[in-house]
Design a protein around this motif. Structure first.
Motif, PDB file in Angstrom:
ATOM      1  N   GLU A 271      -7.376  51.048 -24.875  1.00 46.35           N
ATOM      2  CA  GLU A 271      -7.098  50.842 -23.455  1.00 46.35           C
ATOM      3  C   GLU A 271      -7.370  49.373 -23.123  1.00 46.35           C
ATOM      4  OE1 GLU A 271      -5.732  53.100 -21.665  1.00 46.35           O
ATOM      5  OE2 GLU A 271      -6.241  55.027 -22.584  1.00 46.35           O
ATOM      6  N   LYS A 292      -4.004  52.944 -19.262  1.00 47.47           N
ATOM      7  CA  LYS A 292      -2.568  52.683 -19.280  1.00 47.47           C
ATOM      8  C   LYS A 292      -1.802  53.834 -18.638  1.00 47.47           C
ATOM      9  CE  LYS A 292      -3.182  50.162 -23.611  1.00 47.47           C
ATOM     10  NZ  LYS A 292      -2.972  50.200 -25.085  1.00 47.47           N
ATOM     11  N   ASP A 293      -2.193  55.070 -18.948  1.00 48.67           N
ATOM     12  CA  ASP A 293      -1.446  56.224 -18.414  1.00 48.67           C
ATOM     13  C   ASP A 293      -2.336  57.409 -18.066  1.00 48.67           C
ATOM     14  OD1 ASP A 293      -2.170  57.051 -20.920  1.00 48.67           O
ATOM     15  OD2 ASP A 293      -0.148  57.059 -21.752  1.00 48.67           O
ATOM     16  N   LYS A 294      -3.636  57.210 -17.937  1.00 49.56           N
ATOM     17  CA  LYS A 294      -4.543  58.291 -17.560  1.00 49.56           C
ATOM     18  C   LYS A 294      -4.976  58.145 -16.104  1.00 49.56           C
ATOM     19  CE  LYS A 294      -6.641  58.962 -22.156  1.00 49.56           C
ATOM     20  NZ  LYS A 294      -6.072  60.291 -22.374  1.00 49.56           N
ATOM     21  N   ASP A 295      -5.290  59.270 -15.484  1.00 45.71           N
ATOM     22  CA  ASP A 295      -5.846  59.283 -14.142  1.00 45.71           C
ATOM     23  C   ASP A 295      -7.360  59.155 -14.258  1.00 45.71           C
ATOM     24  OD1 ASP A 295      -6.876  59.862 -11.639  1.00 45.71           O
ATOM     25  OD2 ASP A 295      -5.531  61.554 -11.269  1.00 45.71           O
ATOM     26  N   GLU A 336      -4.803  47.779  -7.554  1.00 45.53           N
ATOM     27  CA  GLU A 336      -4.335  48.319  -8.826  1.00 45.53           C
ATOM     28  C   GLU A 336      -5.512  48.628  -9.749  1.00 45.53           C
ATOM     29  OE1 GLU A 336      -1.012  49.412 -11.334  1.00 45.53           O
ATOM     30  OE2 GLU A 336      -1.291  49.092  -9.178  1.00 45.53           O
ATOM     31  N   LYS A 340      -6.585  52.424 -11.249  1.00 44.42           N
ATOM     32  CA  LYS A 340      -6.473  52.747 -12.675  1.00 44.42           C
ATOM     33  C   LYS A 340      -7.774  52.635 -13.464  1.00 44.42           C
ATOM     34  CE  LYS A 340      -1.625  51.310 -13.163  1.00 44.42           C
ATOM     35  NZ  LYS A 340      -0.710  50.424 -13.919  1.00 44.42           N
TER      36      LYS A 340
END
Length: 365
Positions: A271, A292-295, A336, A340
């Motif tokens: 990450e 990158k793509d996890k909550d 942002e 994230k």
């Protein structure tokens, strides 16, 4: 339970606390307050230091000593509210500045804010144990006769390497660039006195004034209690300072461990992590990750089920209901990061296996 950043005693604290008890100097002052202040001065290179009850009170004293009231003060939006509340204590208005790619105050946005507002001071937080890109910010402040106050609450031991005219490199610690700097010794910091802070500066007269204000502004020339201005009860006790003396003995050891823990996370997780400026050394007080793509909220829930504490990154100040209508110079980066990012356990008793286990839970989320 694996906590985010629990206290870690050196073993010497109880010896010093016992000595303070034996002397009966339990509060408010005593030899350990003096020793603690001296240790901070010697370590950071600051000329003067004042031990106070917390870092927030240190920032308040800085603003009060400089006479910053009913004015505008620029501050990073990506920080803990302790960086901002002291601005309000003196009826000032915060002007929020978004962050650069290193997660600290963006110098270009600050310059724009300075051109459009009569800003009297800048409070620059160094967050998560890292160092801000301070040279351009310092230049802006000097050029516009603006006081720079460093909120180094999270970054004791972090430093900037400056190239001198003779080509040699000089180490300068966070908190020692501005007219004032402040460090925190809260329970979750790199070092702790359970609760406490230290205000530092290179103008001994200004620290002397802050010391006077921190002890209720009692006039020294009178045996009876005489007060000519408003003061505060902001001093650190001798007992807490005794803990601080023990903690300062292991400061470099704790920094080395924090950085090792960060490297373990980076090894086990694919990450993005908080970047570190070249020519600086951060302490990695907290290891912070941007997914990158996890909550991050789902990751946090999964960790909590496994009795592992984590926290979201700082919720930007310009989004807080308290600051509705406040001026803000934004680029979207702080929002942002909050959306994230996550702070992962970074206690200095963690083992490599524990970090690997934490990372496996994160990856399975």
């Amino acid at each position: 339970m694996i906590y985010l950043s629990p206290p870690h005693m050196s073993g010497k604290e109880i010896e010093y606390v016992k000595k303070a008890f034996e002397s009966n100097y339990i509060a408010p002052l005593g030899e350990f307050v003096d020793k603690f202040e001296d240790l901070i001065k010697n370590y950071t290179g600051a000329k003067a230091a004042l031990a106070v009850c917390n870092a927030t009170s240190g920032l308040h004293l800085a603003l009060r000593v400089l006479g910053i009231k009913d004015s505008k003060v620029a501050v990073s939006t990506f920080t803990f509210i302790g960086s901002v509340n002291p601005i309000l204590y003196e009826r000032n208005k915060p002007v929020f500045i978004d962050v650069d790619e290193y997660w600290h105050m963006d110098a270009e946005l600050l310059e724009k804010a300075v051109k459009e507002n009569d800003i009297k001071a800048v409070i620059l937080p160094h967050i998560y144990g890292q160092v801000a890109d301070i040279e351009p910010i310092l230049e802006i402040c000097k050029k516009n006769d603006i006081y720079l106050i460093e909120d180094a609450a999270e970054s004791l031991g972090a430093y900037y390497k400056l190239k001198m005219d003779n080509g040699e490199w000089k180490i300068k610690y966070s908190g020692t660039f501005g007219i004032f700097g402040v460090y925190s010794f809260n329970g979750n910091k790199l070092l702790t006195t359970s609760s406490g802070g230290v205000l530092v500066g290179n103008d001994e007269n200004l620290i002397k004034k802050a010391r006077f204000l921190s002890t209720q502004a009692k006039e020294a020339d009178f045996m009876e209690y005489v007060h000519k201005e408003v003061g505060y009860n902001y001093r650190m006790s001798n007992i807490l300072a005794a803990v601080g003396v023990g903690q300062m003995e292991v400061v470099e050891e704790r920094i080395a461990k924090k950085r090792e823990i960060f490297n373990w996370y980076r090894e086990f997780l694919d990450e993005e992590f908080m970047p570190e400026l070249s020519n600086t050394r951060g302490t990695r007080w907290l290891t912070t990750v941007v997914f990158k793509d996890k909550d991050p909220w789902e990751v946090m829930k999964k960790l909590r089920v496994n009795e592992i504490e984590s926290r979201p990154l700082w919720n930007p100040m310009h989004l807080q209901p308290l600051f509705n209508g406040a001026k803000a110079y934004l680029n979207g980066r702080s929002e942002e990061l909050f959306k994230k990012g996550l702070c992962l356990p970074s206690g200095t008793t963690l083992t490599q296996k524990q970090v690997k286990d934490i990372c496996e839970i994160v990856k399975s989320s």
